[in-house]
Design a protein around this motif. Sequence first.
Motif, PDB file in Angstrom:
ATOM      1  N   LEU A 156       0.781  -1.410  -0.168  1.00 11.49           N
ATOM      2  CA  LEU A 156       0.255  -0.389   0.272  1.00 11.49           C
ATOM      3  C   LEU A 156       0.700   0.940   0.129  1.00 11.49           C
ATOM      4  O   LEU A 156       1.954   1.328   1.258  1.00 11.49           O
ATOM      5  CB  LEU A 156      -1.215   0.242   1.066  1.00 11.49           C
ATOM      6  CG  LEU A 156      -2.002  -0.607   1.772  1.00 11.49           C
ATOM      7  CD1 LEU A 156      -1.932  -0.863   3.315  1.00 11.49           C
ATOM      8  CD2 LEU A 156      -3.073  -0.809  -0.200  1.00 11.49           C
ATOM      9  N   ILE A 157       0.677   1.682  -1.045  1.00  6.25           N
ATOM     10  CA  ILE A 157       2.263   3.080  -1.353  1.00  6.25           C
ATOM     11  C   ILE A 157       1.139   3.926  -1.173  1.00  6.25           C
ATOM     12  O   ILE A 157       1.209   5.485  -1.126  1.00  6.25           O
ATOM     13  CB  ILE A 157       2.765   3.229  -2.536  1.00  6.25           C
ATOM     14  CG1 ILE A 157       4.188   2.043  -1.839  1.00  6.25           C
ATOM     15  CG2 ILE A 157       3.767   3.919  -2.272  1.00  6.25           C
ATOM     16  CD1 ILE A 157       4.930   0.655  -3.042  1.00  6.25           C
ATOM     17  N   VAL A 158       0.228   4.008  -2.297  1.00  9.81           N
ATOM     18  CA  VAL A 158      -0.706   5.454  -2.766  1.00  9.81           C
ATOM     19  C   VAL A 158      -2.248   4.518  -2.419  1.00  9.81           C
ATOM     20  O   VAL A 158      -2.296   3.535  -2.886  1.00  9.81           O
ATOM     21  CB  VAL A 158      -0.123   6.006  -3.877  1.00  9.81           C
ATOM     22  CG1 VAL A 158       0.890   6.858  -3.825  1.00  9.81           C
ATOM     23  CG2 VAL A 158      -0.374   5.039  -5.318  1.00  9.81           C
ATOM     24  N   PRO A 159      -3.057   5.723  -2.156  1.00 10.21           N
ATOM     25  CA  PRO A 159      -4.318   5.444  -1.983  1.00 10.21           C
ATOM     26  C   PRO A 159      -5.355   4.330  -3.316  1.00 10.21           C
ATOM     27  O   PRO A 159      -5.579   3.219  -2.731  1.00 10.21           O
ATOM     28  CB  PRO A 159      -5.030   6.645  -2.012  1.00 10.21           C
ATOM     29  CG  PRO A 159      -4.461   7.806  -1.530  1.00 10.21           C
ATOM     30  CD  PRO A 159      -3.560   6.999  -1.902  1.00 10.21           C
ATOM     31  N   ALA A 160      -5.195   4.860  -3.947  1.00  9.57           N
ATOM     32  CA  ALA A 160      -5.292   3.711  -5.162  1.00  9.57           C
ATOM     33  C   ALA A 160      -5.106   2.208  -5.260  1.00  9.57           C
ATOM     34  O   ALA A 160      -5.897   0.979  -5.335  1.00  9.57           O
ATOM     35  CB  ALA A 160      -5.117   4.248  -6.611  1.00  9.57           C
ATOM     36  N   ASP A 161      -4.053   1.548  -4.457  1.00 11.31           N
ATOM     37  CA  ASP A 161      -3.817   1.121  -3.461  1.00 11.31           C
ATOM     38  C   ASP A 161      -4.730   0.038  -3.122  1.00 11.31           C
ATOM     39  O   ASP A 161      -4.297  -1.246  -2.641  1.00 11.31           O
ATOM     40  CB  ASP A 161      -2.477   0.201  -3.295  1.00 11.31           C
ATOM     41  CG  ASP A 161      -1.502   1.129  -4.357  1.00 11.31           C
ATOM     42  OD1 ASP A 161      -1.297   1.062  -5.183  1.00 11.31           O
ATOM     43  OD2 ASP A 161      -0.196   2.084  -3.576  1.00 11.31           O
ATOM     44  N   ALA A 162      -4.620   0.553  -2.147  1.00 13.44           N
ATOM     45  CA  ALA A 162      -6.204   0.130  -1.385  1.00 13.44           C
ATOM     46  C   ALA A 162      -7.370  -0.624  -1.457  1.00 13.44           C
ATOM     47  O   ALA A 162      -8.563  -1.070  -0.985  1.00 13.44           O
ATOM     48  CB  ALA A 162      -6.981   1.055  -0.455  1.00 13.44           C
ATOM     49  N   GLU A 163      -8.643   0.193  -2.843  1.00 16.57           N
ATOM     50  CA  GLU A 163      -9.349  -0.533  -3.527  1.00 16.57           C
ATOM     51  C   GLU A 163      -9.577  -1.511  -3.685  1.00 16.57           C
ATOM     52  O   GLU A 163      -9.067  -2.520  -4.422  1.00 16.57           O
ATOM     53  CB  GLU A 163      -8.941   0.545  -5.260  1.00 16.57           C
ATOM     54  CG  GLU A 163     -10.002   0.727  -6.393  1.00 16.57           C
ATOM     55  CD  GLU A 163      -9.802   1.696  -7.288  1.00 16.57           C
ATOM     56  OE1 GLU A 163      -9.187   2.135  -6.968  1.00 16.57           O
ATOM     57  OE2 GLU A 163     -10.370   0.790  -8.503  1.00 16.57           O
TER      58      GLU A 163
END
Length: 329
Positions: A156-163
């Motif tokens: 998880l590096i940027v919020p899009a990785d949590a999608e």
Amino acid sequence: MIVSLVSFSILILLSACSDQPADKTYVIKFSHVTSANTPKGLAADLFRQKVEERLNGKVVVEVYPSSQLMNDDDSIEALAFNEIQMTAVSASKYNRYTKKLQVFDLPFIFNDMAAVGRFFEHPEGQKLLTILEDKGFTGLGFWPNGLKQLSANTPLIVPADAEGLKFRIQESDVLEAQFLAVNANPQKLAFSEVYQALQVGTIDGQDNTWSNIYSEKFYEVQDHITETNHNMLVYVWMVNTEFWQGLPQDTRSELTLIVDEVNAAIMAMAIEVNDGDRAKIFEKDPDKFIELSAAQLAQWRAAMKPVWDQFRDEIGEELITAALESNNP
Ligand code: LMR
């Protein structure tokens, strides 16, 4: 003769007025969900120890850690019915009883532990300790655990990785909104069920403090941990109001002194435990760690911050302002 008769009558009258025999023992059942070597476990044990040393057996504290007795939701109910006398459940889990305590859940609201410590002392923070008295709960203090980190099996590096990922959350609408804000799929789950849910893959990730990630061994069943410090985990140390008010005056006074001592000790213990547990996880598996750049962290803040506006009215502007003021030493 008349004098001694009078004093004798006063004595009889006094003992008739007191509804408790002088030799009554008071038992405090203290149920909680973390293990004994966590900030909360240590604080509960410090309280038990001091009571044992100073109350001469008049009050006995029985601490039940690790959800041995019950989970947090049940312990709030058991506290209301005086089946247990104390708990230190996280502020997030009082969601059903008050919206005000959700101030602690607002993402990125406290910069560090010192800030939340100042908020505990702030008049607005102090007011929160009494807001549940009508429900039968008296707040004795706030206990910090620490800042929360994100973990998952994919980095998880940027919020899009949590999608699209399923994250376990505590019972809190703010925490739910925060994960929805990054297009993830939040799942409310009791603390004692998290390890297994991660292990079998019914959830993909979770967020918690270094202390909880270490003591519950979440790091064993998660490939990556991102140091986000996005939320603060705070407990409210509660006692059943009727039980507390029913204690003899001198007993309650001594307990109050002990309560103050434990409250004064917990911050340093919490910082030490979290730093130590972070280091232990790092030592075991440095590759699990993801440290974010300032720009990456700014993306998480920007994605989660709109949650504040969703809950501003429920929580109250004055509490949010006080929390923000606490970031300034
Ligand atoms: C959680 O459910 O993650 C925490 O509230 C557990 C705790 O008590 O630290």
